[in-house]
Design a protein around this motif. Structure first.
Motif, PDB file in Angstrom:
ATOM      1  N   ALA A  65      -7.009   0.549  -3.778  1.00 48.23           N
ATOM      2  CA  ALA A  65      -6.330  -0.032  -2.657  1.00 48.23           C
ATOM      3  C   ALA A  65      -4.774  -0.496  -2.826  1.00 48.23           C
ATOM      4  CB  ALA A  65      -7.119  -0.738  -1.834  1.00 48.23           C
ATOM      5  N   LYS A  66      -5.118  -2.121  -4.071  1.00 53.61           N
ATOM      6  CA  LYS A  66      -3.432  -2.463  -4.584  1.00 53.61           C
ATOM      7  C   LYS A  66      -2.865  -0.785  -5.376  1.00 53.61           C
ATOM      8  CE  LYS A  66      -5.680  -6.719  -5.753  1.00 53.61           C
ATOM      9  NZ  LYS A  66      -6.309  -7.406  -6.515  1.00 53.61           N
ATOM     10  N   LYS A  67      -3.003   0.329  -6.097  1.00 52.55           N
ATOM     11  CA  LYS A  67      -2.677   0.833  -6.785  1.00 52.55           C
ATOM     12  C   LYS A  67      -1.831   1.908  -5.758  1.00 52.55           C
ATOM     13  CE  LYS A  67      -2.492  -0.290 -11.059  1.00 52.55           C
ATOM     14  NZ  LYS A  67      -1.043  -0.555 -11.760  1.00 52.55           N
ATOM     15  N   VAL A  68      -2.796   2.353  -5.192  1.00 55.73           N
ATOM     16  CA  VAL A  68      -2.025   3.026  -4.121  1.00 55.73           C
ATOM     17  C   VAL A  68      -1.399   2.704  -3.293  1.00 55.73           C
ATOM     18  CG1 VAL A  68      -3.247   4.291  -1.783  1.00 55.73           C
ATOM     19  CG2 VAL A  68      -4.749   4.051  -3.421  1.00 55.73           C
ATOM     20  N   ALA A  69      -1.298   1.443  -2.432  1.00 63.64           N
ATOM     21  CA  ALA A  69      -0.271   0.636  -1.843  1.00 63.64           C
ATOM     22  C   ALA A  69       0.903   0.687  -2.779  1.00 63.64           C
ATOM     23  CB  ALA A  69      -0.236  -0.506  -1.796  1.00 63.64           C
ATOM     24  N   SER A  70       1.104   0.918  -4.261  1.00 65.60           N
ATOM     25  CA  SER A  70       2.529   0.597  -5.030  1.00 65.60           C
ATOM     26  C   SER A  70       2.546   1.883  -4.702  1.00 65.60           C
ATOM     27  CB  SER A  70       1.361  -0.017  -6.247  1.00 65.60           C
ATOM     28  OG  SER A  70       2.952  -0.482  -7.098  1.00 65.60           O
ATOM     29  N   ALA A  71       1.589   3.198  -5.497  1.00 71.85           N
ATOM     30  CA  ALA A  71       2.373   4.602  -5.553  1.00 71.85           C
ATOM     31  C   ALA A  71       3.451   4.723  -4.397  1.00 71.85           C
ATOM     32  CB  ALA A  71       1.353   5.476  -5.922  1.00 71.85           C
ATOM     33  N   LEU A  72       2.675   4.154  -2.947  1.00 76.55           N
ATOM     34  CA  LEU A  72       3.279   4.734  -2.160  1.00 76.55           C
ATOM     35  C   LEU A  72       4.292   3.850  -1.293  1.00 76.55           C
ATOM     36  CD1 LEU A  72      -0.326   5.172   0.590  1.00 76.55           C
ATOM     37  CD2 LEU A  72       1.107   7.221  -0.597  1.00 76.55           C
ATOM     38  N   GLY A  73       4.629   2.975  -1.751  1.00 72.97           N
ATOM     39  CA  GLY A  73       5.707   1.832  -1.847  1.00 72.97           C
ATOM     40  C   GLY A  73       4.954   0.576  -0.261  1.00 72.97           C
ATOM     41  N   TYR A  74       3.331   1.208   0.784  1.00 80.16           N
ATOM     42  CA  TYR A  74       3.301   0.663   1.518  1.00 80.16           C
ATOM     43  C   TYR A  74       2.169  -1.049   1.375  1.00 80.16           C
ATOM     44  CZ  TYR A  74       3.243   4.839   4.126  1.00 80.16           C
ATOM     45  OH  TYR A  74       3.213   5.566   4.749  1.00 80.16           O
ATOM     46  N   THR A  75       2.144  -2.404   2.131  1.00 77.14           N
ATOM     47  CA  THR A  75       1.970  -2.667   2.168  1.00 77.14           C
ATOM     48  C   THR A  75       0.550  -3.266   1.578  1.00 77.14           C
ATOM     49  OG1 THR A  75       3.878  -4.295   3.245  1.00 77.14           O
ATOM     50  CG2 THR A  75       1.870  -5.214   2.879  1.00 77.14           C
ATOM     51  N   TYR A  76      -0.521  -3.569   0.769  1.00 73.93           N
ATOM     52  CA  TYR A  76      -1.651  -4.009   1.124  1.00 73.93           C
ATOM     53  C   TYR A  76      -2.385  -4.849   1.456  1.00 73.93           C
ATOM     54  CZ  TYR A  76      -6.161  -5.308  -1.819  1.00 73.93           C
ATOM     55  OH  TYR A  76      -7.699  -5.642  -1.812  1.00 73.93           O
ATOM     56  N   ILE A  77      -3.431  -4.536   1.648  1.00 71.97           N
ATOM     57  CA  ILE A  77      -3.970  -5.724   2.706  1.00 71.97           C
ATOM     58  C   ILE A  77      -5.154  -6.010   2.181  1.00 71.97           C
ATOM     59  CG2 ILE A  77      -4.120  -6.860   4.766  1.00 71.97           C
ATOM     60  CD1 ILE A  77      -1.725  -5.585   6.210  1.00 71.97           C
ATOM     61  N   ASP A  78      -5.899  -6.654   1.943  1.00 70.19           N
ATOM     62  CA  ASP A  78      -7.161  -7.138   1.507  1.00 70.19           C
ATOM     63  C   ASP A  78      -8.330  -7.990   2.585  1.00 70.19           C
ATOM     64  OD1 ASP A  78      -9.785  -7.392   0.544  1.00 70.19           O
ATOM     65  OD2 ASP A  78      -9.337  -7.979  -1.610  1.00 70.19           O
ATOM     66  N   SER A  79      -8.707  -7.327   3.448  1.00 67.02           N
ATOM     67  CA  SER A  79      -9.475  -7.807   4.459  1.00 67.02           C
ATOM     68  C   SER A  79     -10.257  -8.680   3.970  1.00 67.02           C
ATOM     69  CB  SER A  79      -9.921  -6.984   5.546  1.00 67.02           C
ATOM     70  OG  SER A  79     -10.431  -6.393   4.922  1.00 67.02           O
TER      71      SER A  79
END
Length: 227
Positions: A20-34
């Motif tokens: 999820a971290k890498k996906v968020a970084s690739a998309l320019g999105y915020t990563y939230i670890d629930s």
């Protein structure tokens, strides 16, 4: 182009968080670890000797707990903070592992955290991982991924992760802990871990990490740019 919420659910040790971290970084999105939010609750309860079974104590404690996220430009990664203090290895220790699933079964705790998680996603452009993101927190998420993997492989990954932090653990104990968490997560009455009907299953047992990230990024970009 549209902004979306990307929900990633699955079992412990499947690589949800790192993916999820890498996906968020690739998309320019915020990563939230629930899951880390529940771990922060567990850490706070351990440090303050609060019993998660005593509802009045828990409700009072939740009012004292502030969980926030921020992006660290130097590390190029999201950080989670508990009452202003960065949480890293402190919420990944075996003592937290032992109680976090039990804490997550408490309806009043889940209700409080789900509300906070939904507030974080109001503006979209987030990737959130957990166990009930696509079914409870964001049932209307544009893209839902459900991650799974073989138990033995998950156990080896967890052992390696802890050893890299200098924590020596027994392989069988890790496997037992994961098995127990799987049972608790899938059998709890409130928001059990189940695959959303419209979720895409991703088995990470034998996938190269970069490949599983690319699969999800490609799926997300198709929705973001093609609608």
């Amino acid at each position: 182009m549209v902004d979306i919420v990307l929900a990633i659910d699955g079992f412990s040790g499947t690589g949800k968080s790192s993916t999820a971290k890498k996906v968020a970084s690739a998309l320019g999105y915020t990563y939230i670890d629930s899951g880390a939010m529940y771990r922060c609750i567990a850490r706070y309860f351990i440090d303050h000797q609060i019993s998660f079974e005593k509802e009045k104590e828990v409700i009072a404690a939740l009012d004292e707990i502030l969980i926030s996220f921020r992006f660290n430009n130097m590390l190029n990664a999201s950080e989670i903070l508990l009452n202003g203090q960065i949480m890293d290895y402190q919420i990944r220790l075996p003592e937290v592992d032992e109680i976090v699933s039990q804490i997550a079964t408490q309806p009043f705790i889940r209700k409080a955290l789900v509300s906070r998680q939904q507030a974080l996603g109001q503006r979209k452009k987030i990737v959130m991982d957990g166990r009930d993101i696509g079914t409870v927190v964001f049932p209307d998420a544009a893209l839902k991924i459900f991650m799974t993997a073989d138990l033995d492989i998950r156990s080896k990954r967890r052992k390696k992760e802890l050893e890299e932090q200098g924590i020596q653990v027994n392989s069988e104990e890790i496997k037992k802990n994961l098995f127990s968490r799987d049972y608790l997560d899938t059998n709890r009455l409130d928001s059990p871990l189940i695959k959303a009907e419209d979720a895409i299953v991703l088995d990470s047992s034998y996938l190269i990490f970069e490949d599983q990230v690319k699969k999800i990024v490609d799926l997300a970009n198709k929705i973001i740019y093609e609608g």
